[in-house]
Design a protein around this motif. Structure first.
Motif, PDB file in Angstrom:
ATOM      1  N   LEU A 127       0.614  -1.297  -0.019  1.00  0.00           N
ATOM      2  CA  LEU A 127       0.122  -0.091   0.030  1.00  0.00           C
ATOM      3  C   LEU A 127       1.122   1.267  -0.121  1.00  0.00           C
ATOM      4  N   GLY A 128       2.137   1.071   0.565  1.00  0.00           N
ATOM      5  CA  GLY A 128       2.793   2.408   0.714  1.00  0.00           C
ATOM      6  C   GLY A 128       3.953   2.167   1.857  1.00  0.00           C
ATOM      7  N   VAL A 129       4.400   3.103   2.161  1.00  0.00           N
ATOM      8  CA  VAL A 129       5.194   3.112   3.456  1.00  0.00           C
ATOM      9  C   VAL A 129       5.214   4.327   4.395  1.00  0.00           C
ATOM     10  N   LEU A 130       5.708   4.068   5.568  1.00  0.00           N
ATOM     11  CA  LEU A 130       5.811   4.774   6.501  1.00  0.00           C
ATOM     12  C   LEU A 130       6.973   5.193   6.724  1.00  0.00           C
ATOM     13  N   ASP A 131       7.323   6.649   6.466  1.00  0.00           N
ATOM     14  CA  ASP A 131       8.718   7.080   6.502  1.00  0.00           C
ATOM     15  C   ASP A 131       8.901   8.280   7.492  1.00  0.00           C
ATOM     16  N   ILE A 132      10.004   7.974   8.365  1.00  0.00           N
ATOM     17  CA  ILE A 132      10.222   8.934   9.707  1.00  0.00           C
ATOM     18  C   ILE A 132      11.760   9.552   9.481  1.00  0.00           C
ATOM     19  N   ASP A 133      11.981  10.699   9.611  1.00  0.00           N
ATOM     20  CA  ASP A 133      13.273  11.008   9.426  1.00  0.00           C
ATOM     21  C   ASP A 133      13.627  11.911  10.865  1.00  0.00           C
ATOM     22  N   SER A 134      14.892  11.969  11.140  1.00  0.00           N
ATOM     23  CA  SER A 134      15.653  12.613  12.384  1.00  0.00           C
ATOM     24  C   SER A 134      16.555  13.232  12.228  1.00  0.00           C
ATOM     25  N   PRO A 135      16.944  14.703  12.514  1.00  0.00           N
ATOM     26  CA  PRO A 135      18.333  15.327  12.425  1.00  0.00           C
ATOM     27  C   PRO A 135      19.124  14.654  13.198  1.00  0.00           C
ATOM     28  N   LEU A 136      18.932  13.960  14.120  1.00  0.00           N
ATOM     29  CA  LEU A 136      19.968  13.040  14.741  1.00  0.00           C
ATOM     30  C   LEU A 136      20.426  11.993  14.182  1.00  0.00           C
ATOM     31  N   LYS A 137      21.626  11.616  14.297  1.00  0.00           N
ATOM     32  CA  LYS A 137      22.138  10.301  13.622  1.00  0.00           C
ATOM     33  C   LYS A 137      21.848   9.229  14.748  1.00  0.00           C
ATOM     34  N   ASN A 138      21.688   7.911  14.289  1.00  0.00           N
ATOM     35  CA  ASN A 138      21.432   6.755  15.279  1.00  0.00           C
ATOM     36  C   ASN A 138      20.151   7.014  16.002  1.00  0.00           C
ATOM     37  N   ARG A 139      19.209   8.022  15.644  1.00  0.00           N
ATOM     38  CA  ARG A 139      17.856   8.216  16.382  1.00  0.00           C
ATOM     39  C   ARG A 139      17.017   6.960  16.640  1.00  0.00           C
ATOM     40  N   PHE A 140      17.019   6.024  15.537  1.00  0.00           N
ATOM     41  CA  PHE A 140      15.822   4.979  15.803  1.00  0.00           C
ATOM     42  C   PHE A 140      16.388   3.504  16.261  1.00  0.00           C
ATOM     43  N   SER A 141      15.980   3.013  17.397  1.00  0.00           N
ATOM     44  CA  SER A 141      16.650   1.826  17.927  1.00  0.00           C
ATOM     45  C   SER A 141      15.901   0.645  17.527  1.00  0.00           C
ATOM     46  N   GLU A 142      16.301  -0.588  17.804  1.00  0.00           N
ATOM     47  CA  GLU A 142      15.622  -1.612  17.740  1.00  0.00           C
ATOM     48  C   GLU A 142      14.037  -1.633  18.324  1.00  0.00           C
ATOM     49  N   ASP A 143      14.073  -1.212  19.440  1.00  0.00           N
ATOM     50  CA  ASP A 143      12.852  -0.856  20.248  1.00  0.00           C
ATOM     51  C   ASP A 143      11.860  -0.161  19.341  1.00  0.00           C
ATOM     52  N   ASP A 144      12.132   1.218  18.721  1.00  0.00           N
ATOM     53  CA  ASP A 144      11.736   1.951  17.769  1.00  0.00           C
ATOM     54  C   ASP A 144      11.095   1.047  16.651  1.00  0.00           C
ATOM     55  N   GLU A 145      11.873   0.301  16.245  1.00  0.00           N
ATOM     56  CA  GLU A 145      11.527  -0.258  14.822  1.00  0.00           C
ATOM     57  C   GLU A 145      10.387  -1.480  15.359  1.00  0.00           C
ATOM     58  N   LYS A 146      10.442  -2.071  16.194  1.00  0.00           N
ATOM     59  CA  LYS A 146       9.457  -3.020  16.809  1.00  0.00           C
ATOM     60  C   LYS A 146       8.191  -2.358  17.126  1.00  0.00           C
ATOM     61  N   GLY A 147       8.171  -1.124  17.904  1.00  0.00           N
ATOM     62  CA  GLY A 147       7.168  -0.355  18.202  1.00  0.00           C
ATOM     63  C   GLY A 147       6.467   0.212  17.008  1.00  0.00           C
ATOM     64  N   LEU A 148       7.131   0.663  16.031  1.00  0.00           N
ATOM     65  CA  LEU A 148       6.526   1.328  14.778  1.00  0.00           C
ATOM     66  C   LEU A 148       5.786   0.149  13.955  1.00  0.00           C
ATOM     67  N   GLU A 149       6.466  -0.991  13.806  1.00  0.00           N
ATOM     68  CA  GLU A 149       6.188  -2.110  13.098  1.00  0.00           C
ATOM     69  C   GLU A 149       4.631  -2.371  13.750  1.00  0.00           C
ATOM     70  N   GLN A 150       4.454  -2.343  14.931  1.00  0.00           N
ATOM     71  CA  GLN A 150       3.305  -2.571  15.549  1.00  0.00           C
ATOM     72  C   GLN A 150       2.317  -1.658  15.425  1.00  0.00           C
ATOM     73  N   PHE A 151       2.661  -0.453  15.369  1.00  0.00           N
ATOM     74  CA  PHE A 151       1.841   0.839  15.059  1.00  0.00           C
ATOM     75  C   PHE A 151       1.212   0.565  13.680  1.00  0.00           C
ATOM     76  N   VAL A 152       2.156   0.128  12.554  1.00  0.00           N
ATOM     77  CA  VAL A 152       1.610  -0.156  11.229  1.00  0.00           C
ATOM     78  C   VAL A 152       0.843  -1.147  11.086  1.00  0.00           C
ATOM     79  N   GLN A 153       0.908  -2.230  11.887  1.00  0.00           N
ATOM     80  CA  GLN A 153      -0.058  -3.416  11.924  1.00  0.00           C
ATOM     81  C   GLN A 153      -1.610  -2.855  12.480  1.00  0.00           C
TER      82      GLN A 153
END
Length: 159
Positions: A127-153
Protein backbone atom coordinates in the motif's frame (compact mmCIF):
# COMPACT_ATOMS: atom_id res chain seq x y z
CA UNK A 1 -11.88 14.61 21.29
CA UNK A 2 -8.17 13.86 21.26
CA UNK A 3 -6.00 15.03 24.12
CA UNK A 4 -2.22 15.06 24.16
CA UNK A 5 -0.77 12.29 26.32
CA UNK A 6 2.49 12.20 28.23
CA UNK A 7 4.13 8.86 27.54
CA UNK A 8 5.99 7.32 30.46
CA UNK A 9 7.55 3.98 31.35
CA UNK A 10 9.47 1.48 29.25
CA UNK A 11 9.53 2.23 25.53
CA UNK A 12 7.65 -0.99 24.67
CA UNK A 13 4.78 0.09 26.95
CA UNK A 14 4.80 3.55 25.39
CA UNK A 15 4.48 2.07 21.91
CA UNK A 16 1.71 -0.22 23.16
CA UNK A 17 -0.24 2.78 24.42
CA UNK A 18 0.43 4.63 21.17
CA UNK A 19 -0.94 1.72 19.12
CA UNK A 20 -4.05 1.52 21.30
CA UNK A 21 -4.56 5.28 20.87
CA UNK A 22 -4.26 4.91 17.11
CA UNK A 23 -6.80 2.09 17.07
CA UNK A 24 -9.27 4.19 19.08
CA UNK A 25 -8.60 7.32 17.02
CA UNK A 26 -9.28 5.56 13.72
CA UNK A 27 -12.16 3.37 14.92
CA UNK A 28 -15.16 3.71 12.63
CA UNK A 29 -13.38 5.73 9.93
CA UNK A 30 -12.44 4.08 6.62
CA UNK A 31 -11.10 7.04 4.63
CA UNK A 32 -7.44 6.37 3.87
CA UNK A 33 -6.39 10.03 3.65
CA UNK A 34 -8.04 10.92 6.95
CA UNK A 35 -6.56 7.91 8.73
CA UNK A 36 -3.04 8.41 7.38
CA UNK A 37 -3.26 12.10 8.30
CA UNK A 38 -4.23 11.34 11.88
CA UNK A 39 -1.62 8.57 12.12
CA UNK A 40 1.16 10.95 11.02
CA UNK A 41 -0.04 13.62 13.46
CA UNK A 42 -0.17 11.11 16.32
CA UNK A 43 3.35 9.87 15.57
CA UNK A 44 4.66 13.42 15.26
CA UNK A 45 3.23 14.22 18.69
CA UNK A 46 4.66 11.02 20.22
CA UNK A 47 8.17 10.88 18.73
CA UNK A 48 10.94 13.14 19.96
CA UNK A 49 13.81 14.38 17.80
CA UNK A 50 12.13 13.86 14.43
CA UNK A 51 11.76 16.37 11.62
CA UNK A 52 9.48 14.49 9.21
CA UNK A 53 6.77 11.85 9.72
CA UNK A 54 4.58 10.69 6.89
CA UNK A 55 3.48 8.31 4.23
CA UNK A 56 4.23 7.57 0.64
CA UNK A 57 1.46 5.74 -1.24
CA UNK A 58 2.19 3.03 -3.84
CA UNK A 59 0.73 4.18 -7.19
CA UNK A 60 1.55 3.24 -10.76
CA UNK A 61 4.79 1.43 -9.88
CA UNK A 62 6.22 4.13 -7.60
CA UNK A 63 5.74 5.98 -4.33
CA UNK A 64 3.73 9.21 -4.25
CA UNK A 65 3.71 11.63 -1.34
CA UNK A 66 0.81 11.14 1.05
CA UNK A 67 -0.20 12.73 4.37
CA UNK A 68 2.72 13.96 6.46
CA UNK A 69 3.99 16.31 9.17
CA UNK A 70 7.09 18.35 8.37
CA UNK A 71 8.66 20.43 5.63
CA UNK A 72 7.59 20.02 2.00
CA UNK A 73 8.93 16.74 0.64
CA UNK A 74 9.84 14.88 -2.52
CA UNK A 75 6.64 14.09 -4.38
CA UNK A 76 7.68 10.87 -6.14
CA UNK A 77 10.17 8.16 -5.26
CA UNK A 78 10.99 5.42 -7.75
CA UNK A 79 10.95 1.73 -6.91
CA UNK A 80 14.32 0.74 -5.44
CA UNK A 81 15.54 4.34 -5.04
CA UNK A 82 16.52 5.88 -1.70
CA UNK A 83 15.59 4.37 1.64
CA UNK A 84 11.84 4.33 0.86
CA UNK A 85 12.24 2.70 -2.54
CA UNK A 86 14.66 0.14 -1.11
CA UNK A 87 12.25 -0.76 1.69
CA UNK A 88 9.60 -1.39 -0.99
CA UNK A 89 11.96 -3.44 -3.16
CA UNK A 90 13.20 -5.54 -0.23
CA UNK A 91 9.75 -5.63 1.46
CA UNK A 92 11.30 -4.97 4.86
CA UNK A 93 11.84 -2.23 7.40
CA UNK A 94 14.89 -0.10 6.75
CA UNK A 95 16.56 1.55 9.76
CA UNK A 96 19.40 3.82 8.65
CA UNK A 97 21.62 5.31 11.37
CA UNK A 98 23.36 7.74 9.00
CA UNK A 99 21.56 8.54 5.76
CA UNK A 100 24.70 10.14 4.34
CA UNK A 101 26.29 6.68 4.27
CA UNK A 102 23.30 5.11 2.46
CA UNK A 103 24.07 4.75 -1.27
CA UNK A 104 21.49 6.65 -3.30
CA UNK A 105 19.88 8.41 -0.35
CA UNK A 106 17.32 10.99 -1.51
CA UNK A 107 17.79 14.18 0.50
CA UNK A 108 14.40 15.89 0.69
CA UNK A 109 15.41 17.74 3.89
CA UNK A 110 19.09 18.55 4.36
CA UNK A 111 18.60 18.45 8.14
CA UNK A 112 17.82 14.70 8.11
CA UNK A 113 20.58 12.43 9.39
CA UNK A 114 18.78 9.16 10.21
CA UNK A 115 15.66 7.50 8.88
CA UNK A 116 13.34 4.56 9.40
CA UNK A 117 10.94 3.28 6.76
CA UNK A 118 8.29 0.60 7.33
CA UNK A 119 6.46 -0.88 4.33
CA UNK A 120 2.66 -0.97 4.53
CA UNK A 121 1.80 -4.47 3.31
CA UNK A 122 -1.65 -5.98 3.83
CA UNK A 123 -2.50 -9.49 2.62
CA UNK A 124 0.62 -9.43 0.45
CA UNK A 125 -0.36 -6.16 -1.24
CA UNK A 126 1.94 -3.14 -0.99
CA UNK A 127 0.00 0.00 0.00
CA UNK A 128 2.94 2.34 0.65
CA UNK A 129 5.45 3.15 3.38
CA UNK A 130 5.68 4.99 6.68
CA UNK A 131 8.76 7.23 6.52
CA UNK A 132 10.28 8.99 9.55
CA UNK A 133 13.36 11.23 9.49
CA UNK A 134 15.43 12.66 12.31
CA UNK A 135 18.09 15.37 12.47
CA UNK A 136 20.02 13.07 14.87
CA UNK A 137 22.24 10.24 13.74
CA UNK A 138 21.38 6.86 15.27
CA UNK A 139 17.95 8.15 16.33
CA UNK A 140 15.98 4.94 15.80
CA UNK A 141 16.56 1.89 18.00
CA UNK A 142 15.49 -1.71 17.65
CA UNK A 143 12.73 -0.90 20.17
CA UNK A 144 11.55 1.94 17.91
CA UNK A 145 11.56 -0.44 14.95
CA UNK A 146 9.43 -3.01 16.78
CA UNK A 147 7.08 -0.36 18.17
CA UNK A 148 6.60 1.31 14.79
CA UNK A 149 6.00 -2.05 13.11
CA UNK A 150 3.30 -2.70 15.75
CA UNK A 151 1.84 0.75 15.02
CA UNK A 152 1.73 -0.06 11.29
CA UNK A 153 -0.08 -3.35 11.94
CA UNK A 154 -2.80 -1.45 13.80
CA UNK A 155 -2.94 1.18 11.05
CA UNK A 156 -3.38 -1.49 8.36
CA UNK A 157 -6.71 -2.48 9.96
CA UNK A 158 -7.99 1.02 9.14
CA UNK A 159 -6.73 1.78 5.61
Amino acid sequence: MFQSKTYEGPIQEQYGLLSRQLDALLDGESDQTANLSNASALLNQFLKDVNWVGFYIWKDGGLVLGPFQGLPACVRIAYGKGVCGTAVKDKRTMRVDDVHQFPGHIACDAASNSEIVIPLIRNGELLGVLDIDSPLKNRFSEDDEKGLEQFVQVLLKHV
